[in-house]
Each structure stands twice: as C-alpha cells, then as structure tokens.
Design a protein around this motif. Structure first.
Motif, PDB file in Angstrom:
ATOM      1  N   LYS A 197       8.130  61.190 -35.559  1.00 12.47           N
ATOM      2  CA  LYS A 197       9.551  61.127 -35.207  1.00 12.47           C
ATOM      3  C   LYS A 197       9.915  59.750 -34.646  1.00 12.47           C
ATOM      4  CE  LYS A 197       9.122  64.612 -32.394  1.00 12.47           C
ATOM      5  NZ  LYS A 197       7.666  64.846 -32.582  1.00 12.47           N
ATOM      6  N   THR A 198       9.086  59.289 -33.702  1.00 12.27           N
ATOM      7  CA  THR A 198       9.352  57.966 -33.121  1.00 12.27           C
ATOM      8  C   THR A 198       9.217  56.877 -34.179  1.00 12.27           C
ATOM      9  OG1 THR A 198       8.664  58.652 -30.919  1.00 12.27           O
ATOM     10  CG2 THR A 198       8.529  56.297 -31.396  1.00 12.27           C
ATOM     11  N   THR A 199       8.200  57.019 -35.023  1.00  7.94           N
ATOM     12  CA  THR A 199       8.003  56.036 -36.103  1.00  7.94           C
ATOM     13  C   THR A 199       9.224  55.988 -37.015  1.00  7.94           C
ATOM     14  OG1 THR A 199       5.641  56.484 -35.991  1.00  7.94           O
ATOM     15  CG2 THR A 199       6.440  55.347 -37.951  1.00  7.94           C
ATOM     16  N   GLY A 208       3.207  63.422 -32.442  1.00  7.17           N
ATOM     17  CA  GLY A 208       2.341  62.567 -33.248  1.00  7.17           C
ATOM     18  C   GLY A 208       2.562  62.708 -34.744  1.00  7.17           C
TER      19      GLY A 208
HETATM   20  N1  LIG Z   1       1.576  51.263 -32.411  1.00  6.55           N
HETATM   21  C1  LIG Z   1       0.882  52.150 -33.131  1.00  6.55           C
HETATM   22  N2  LIG Z   1      -0.224  51.767 -33.811  1.00  6.55           N
HETATM   23  C2  LIG Z   1      -0.924  52.650 -34.552  1.00  6.55           C
HETATM   24  N3  LIG Z   1      -0.602  53.949 -34.668  1.00  6.55           N
HETATM   25  C3  LIG Z   1       0.485  54.395 -34.012  1.00  6.55           C
HETATM   26  C4  LIG Z   1       1.274  53.524 -33.209  1.00  6.55           C
HETATM   27  N4  LIG Z   1       2.299  54.245 -32.694  1.00  6.55           N
HETATM   28  C5  LIG Z   1       2.133  55.497 -33.148  1.00  6.55           C
HETATM   29  N5  LIG Z   1       1.056  55.601 -33.942  1.00  6.55           N
HETATM   30  C6  LIG Z   1       0.576  56.810 -34.636  1.00  6.55           C
HETATM   31  O1  LIG Z   1       1.590  57.235 -35.499  1.00  6.55           O
HETATM   32  C7  LIG Z   1       1.630  58.651 -35.530  1.00  6.55           C
HETATM   33  C8  LIG Z   1       3.037  59.124 -35.283  1.00  6.55           C
HETATM   34  O2  LIG Z   1       3.424  58.790 -33.983  1.00  6.55           O
HETATM   35  P1  LIG Z   1       4.902  58.978 -33.460  1.00  6.55           P
HETATM   36  O3  LIG Z   1       5.823  58.431 -34.462  1.00  6.55           O
HETATM   37  O4  LIG Z   1       4.951  58.390 -32.101  1.00  6.55           O
HETATM   38  O5  LIG Z   1       5.047  60.545 -33.402  1.00  6.55           O
HETATM   39  P2  LIG Z   1       6.073  61.469 -32.601  1.00  6.55           P
HETATM   40  O6  LIG Z   1       7.182  60.620 -32.102  1.00  6.55           O
HETATM   41  O7  LIG Z   1       6.498  62.481 -33.603  1.00  6.55           O
HETATM   42  O8  LIG Z   1       5.310  62.098 -31.480  1.00  6.55           O
HETATM   43  C9  LIG Z   1       0.619  59.129 -34.502  1.00  6.55           C
HETATM   44  O9  LIG Z   1      -0.530  59.530 -35.185  1.00  6.55           O
HETATM   45  C10 LIG Z   1       0.361  57.946 -33.664  1.00  6.55           C
HETATM   46  O10 LIG Z   1      -0.966  57.945 -33.186  1.00  6.55           O
END
Ligand SMILES: Nc1ncnc2c1ncn2[C@@H]1O[C@H](COP(=O)(O)OP(=O)(O)O)[C@@H](O)[C@H]1O
Ligand SMILES: [Mg+2]
Lengths: 241, 287
Positions: A43-45, A40
């Motif tokens: 990384k994915t973002t 969270g």
């Molecule tokens: N589609 C979305 N809308 C709103 N918030 C999001 C969405 N996708 C991810 N987040 C938020 O963005 C943050 C980073 O998520 P993410 O990039 O998935 O982290 P990781 O890949 O490091 O686990 C988290 O707090 C998550 O809740």
C-alpha cells in the motif's frame, strides 16, 4: 468523463525486489477511496509510486488526464496530487509554524497560503498551541497532524493519507479520524490507507483490498457488506505477511 | 596595549575570512550531508577568475570580483552535478564524496596551474590607503573585509531562516522524501546549496587575492582553518559556525603573538583534537 486518477497496470519495487505487480485502480471525480489489506503487501509502495518518489517499471499513471508516471514529485505536487506519508516526522529541527509556511512551497499553493494556514490551525488546535515547537519534540499524534497539515498547505486536489491513525491511542485516533472526516466534508477527494475498514467505509465510496502488490478485491459501499463480511474478507483470504 | 589592539584587529580579519569560508561548508553540509574538500580550491578559482577579468582583461576590480563569484559558483554546480549527485543515497555516500571532492580539489589545483601558470599573481585593493583603529593600522581593503563579512553572513542567515527557498535547503537536509512531497525539487536544492557555497568561497578568494598572493594552493590553508572552525562550532547551524570562526581567528592571532607563528598551527590542532574528544558535536553544537 475521465477518472481523476487512473493507475493502469503498474509494477514497482525497490531495486531487485518487485512489490507492485500489474496493479490497476482508479479514483473518479468527486469520490474518495480507501485502501486496506495486510501489512507489507504494497500500500505504501503504491502511494510512493503515485507521488513520484518511486518510478514504476511498467504501466501508466494519469492524473486529471495527464501522464505523471515519469514526473518528479515536485511537479506532481504542483499538479495538486499530494501525499501525506506514513509515520513521518517532517523536519526535525524546524518549528511547526515554519514548517507549515514552507509547505506552501509549490507555485500552485502560494496564493491563499495564509488562509489555509488558519484552516489547518483551526483543524488541529494542538498545532496552533505549539507553533514555535520543533517537530522532533512532538508526540506521534502531533507529528501525524503536522504531516497532514503540510499536505493541506499544498492545496490538494486529491489527497493521499497513509495510515493517518497508525499507532495512536484510541482518544488521539478519534481526534485524527474526526479531522480526516472534516477534510473529506470540505470537498477534498481522498485516498486513505487504513487498517480500520469500518472507518474507511464511513469515509469513502469504494475500497480496494491490496494483496501481494495487486488489487485482490474491490468493494463498493453500496454493495451493502456488513461488518462481519468485511472481517471475513480481510482475515479469511488475507493471510498475515 | 598597541600590540593587543593590533592582534585583536588581525584576529577579527582572520575570523571574517574563516566565517565566509566555513559558512559555505555549513550550507553544503546542512543540505546534502556532504563535506566538500574542494571548497578551498573553489576559493582559489574565484581569486584567479577575478584576476583574469580585473588584470588580464583590465576591466577593473569590481567586475573581477563579480566574475570570481560567478565562476566559482558555476564550478560548484558542475562539481555537485558530476561528482556528488551520482552517489546520492548510495551506501557509504559520505566516504565516496570525501574521495570525489578530493578529486575535484586536485583537478581544480592542477587545472589552475595549467591555465594560469606558476607565477604568483595579486589583485589590486578595493581602496588604497590605510586606516587606524584605536592605534592599530590596517589597510582599507582589510577594513572592508571586516565590515563586509558580517553583512554577507547576515544576508545568508536571513536567506536560510526567513525565505521559503532558503528553508527548502534545510528541509532537504533533514528529510528528503518529506521535502519532495511538499513540492521541493530535491536535485535543484542540491545545485542551489552547492552553487551558493561556492559563490561564498569565490567571494572570499577574490577579496583575499588583494592581500595575499594568488597561487593554485592558496585555498588549502583556509580550508584547513575552516575545518577547525566547523569542528569547533559544529556544521549544523550558521550562527554557531560563524561564532566559531571569529573565536578561531582571534585565538590564532593571539597564539601568534604569544607563542609565535611556528607553534600556532600545532596549538590549534591540539585544541581541535581536544574538542573532538570532549565535545564531539562541537563546542556550540548540541551535546
Ligand atoms: N525501502 C525499501 N527497500 C526494500 N524493500 C522495501 C522498502 N520499503 C518497503 N519494502 C518492502 O516492500 C513490501 C511492501 O511494503 P509496503 O509498501 O510498505 O507495504 P504496506 O504499506 O502495505 O504495509 C514489503 O515487503 C517491504 O518489506
Ligand atoms: Mg504502509
């Protein structure tokens, strides 16, 4: 020589929520990097922003010298920067062979698609056995293989893998890790997101630890960190989200 | 005996028209997840544009049909760009696009009335004369529609199933992010799907304009029938949609024979409600 990919001070998020804050990293030519850090933290973002699914609100992203921060995903794929997304079912109602054929959609990927299909099916024999099977009927591991297979069909010059072994049994995890290793050895530079730091250290030259939407630590494999130190880093200052 | 054959033939003719209409709805649905209420109005635009080129300018029917297809396709692309794309990915998108495509329907109908007036118009036939099929007599023009429809449907099916461009439309409908990440330009796929569906509607209109009168509201009845077809067959697969179109066409023809023109729409709607209750995914859809 310029970096293959450079991410300079980007901020990005979802609507009013800012996830990435002034994040900077780079991937040199002929190297692979790993990303790790608590869940969270963005990384994915980060990968979604690099591949153009999300638009950075600040900062610049350059791939092979060209500014791609305002480009569409299709343009970025056609430049050779390819992203295999986290826990993804490609197209539920499409068969494996059809999906892989379609994945050579970008103009850059059309030449040599047949040979690449053979390579993908050799890399993932499970996919070869299930050519006619619909994606929604595949197991988690098989879906992961299909997703990576599709990314390979795009003929990547830099391949981003988002948690390729997430949620898999130890045996399948081993199989996927093996395949990712084979891809790296075949000469495709990688950005790999993984929780398993040892796996990353074996696969890549450098690691970035991502916390609170920014790089909190950069680790070079030659720094000679041992397993205990990495774990210390990870849990010592990470703090689960 | 003769009336049975005649009813079969007119049922197949209706089925051909419904199949051409409903397949367009299906293409839009599988790509954008939107139900296009302006689809019938696009058909009407196709008929008027064909009339303008063929009769108004006197250039002949074939150029007219081409113009009808092209004009409808262009209108479809504009509708997608102005009335659907801005709402893509927003909450309640399905509901919002019901309203925006209904708005497009009204704009096109009123626009046609302004441009072409209220006077009934009709196109000449592709070929004059009649043909006899097992004792039932229909015009050559209708026979051509019956022959042309399966060919068009087959080409459409080949496109969506066998070509990467066609597959890309299905891929976008199933997983937009994954489609974008293998290099498919999602907005471009939207435009192609909408333009293709509108072209099919335009073709249907241009063909129908020779056997029915062209009016601003000529598309509404075929749209309602096409809706019954897609409820019957589901929207997800072209084969099921086309199959359902012929079933509904034949059913309508025989209902007219048995219970008359007056009660037939009532019976069809009753059937539609029954299908919705007992097979919510369509008669041929996955349960
Ligand atoms: N589609 C979305 N809308 C709103 N918030 C999001 C969405 N996708 C991810 N987040 C938020 O963005 C943050 C980073 O998520 P993410 O990039 O998935 O982290 P990781 O890949 O490091 O686990 C988290 O707090 C998550 O809740
Ligand atoms: Mg993640």
């Amino acid at each position: 020589m310029t970096a293959l990919l450079s991410v300079e001070g980007i901020s990005a998020g979802y609507g009013a929520i800012t996830v990435l804050r002034d994040l900077t990293l780079h991937v040199g030519r002929n190297e692979s990097i790993g990303l790790f850090g608590p869940n969270g933290h963005g990384k994915t973002t980060l990968l979604r922003t690099i591949s153009g699914l999300l638009r950075a609100s600040a900062g610049r992203i350059h791939f092979d010298g060209a500014d791609i921060s305002r480009q569409r995903p299709a343009t970025i794929v056609n430049a050779g920067l390819v992203h295999s997304p986290q826990a993804n079912t490609m197209f539920g109602d499409m068969a494996i062979a059809e999906t892989l054929e379609l994945a050579a959609f970008a103009p850059r990927a059309r030449a040599g698609a047949k040979q690449r299909m053979e390579q993908v099916l050799t890399l993932f024999p499970r996919l070869a056995e299930r050519r006619k099977q619909l994606a929604r009927t595949l197991s988690g591991g098989e879906r992961q293989m299909l997703s990576i297979g599709c990314a390979l069909m795009c003929d990547p010059r830099l391949l981003m893998l988002d948690e390729p072994t997430l949620g898999l049994s130890p045996r399948l995890k081993e199989e996927l890790a093996e395949a990712v290793g084979a891809i790296a050895r075949s000469g495709v530079p990688l950005i790999v997101v993984e929780q398993d730091v040892e796996f990353l250290l074996a696969l890549t030259q450098r690691l970035y630890m991502i916390e609170h939407g920014a790089v909190s630590r950069e680790i070079d494999r030659n720094d000679g960190l041992d397993h205990g130190q990495v774990m210390q880093l990870y849990f010592g200052q990470g703090g689960e989200a | 005996m003769n009336s049975i054959v005649a009813t079969l033939v007119s049922g197949i003719l209706l089925g051909s028209l419904y199949a051409l209409m409903a397949s367009g709805l299906s293409v839009v649905w599988t790509t954008l997840g939107v139900f296009n209420f302006a689809h019938g109005a696009l058909m009407m635009i196709g008929a008027y544009a064909a009339w303008t080129v063929s009769e108004g300018m006197g250039l002949g029917l074939l150029p007219g049909i081409l113009a009808g297809v092209a004009t409808a396709a262009l209108c479809g692309i504009v509708i997608e760009y102005l009335l659907i794309r801005p709402f893509y990915g927003t909450r309640h998108m399905l509901l919002v696009t019901v309203m925006t495509t209904l708005a497009a329907l009204i704009i096109l109908e009123k626009g046609a009335q302004l441009i072409w007036g209220a006077k009934l118009k009709q196109l000449p036939r592709l070929v004059t004369g009649d043909v006899s099929i097992f004792g039932a007599t229909i015009s050559w023009h209708e026979a051509i529609i019956i022959l042309l429809a399966p060919i068009v449907l087959l080409l459409l099916w080949r496109f969506t199933a066998m070509t990467n461009r066609g597959r890309s439309l299905r891929a976008v409908g199933q997983n937009q992010d994954a489609a974008a990440l293998i290099g498919i330009d999602v907005p471009y796929a939207f435009a192609i799907a909408f333009g293709l569906a509108a072209a099919l509607a335009g073709l249907t209109g241009a063909l129908l304009g020779s056997i029915r009168f062209i009016t601003p509201v000529m598309g509404s009845e075929p749209l309602v029938k096409a809706m019954i077809v897609v409820i019957f067959g589901g929207l997800g697969s072209l084969g099921a949609t086309a199959g359902a179109a012929y079933v509904i066409g034949l059913l309508e023809a025989f209902l007219i024979l048995w219970i008359g023109l007056y009660w037939t729409p009532f019976a069809l709607f009753l059937l539609m409600i029954a299908v919705l209750i007992f097979r919510p995914n369509g008669l041929f859809g996955r349960a």
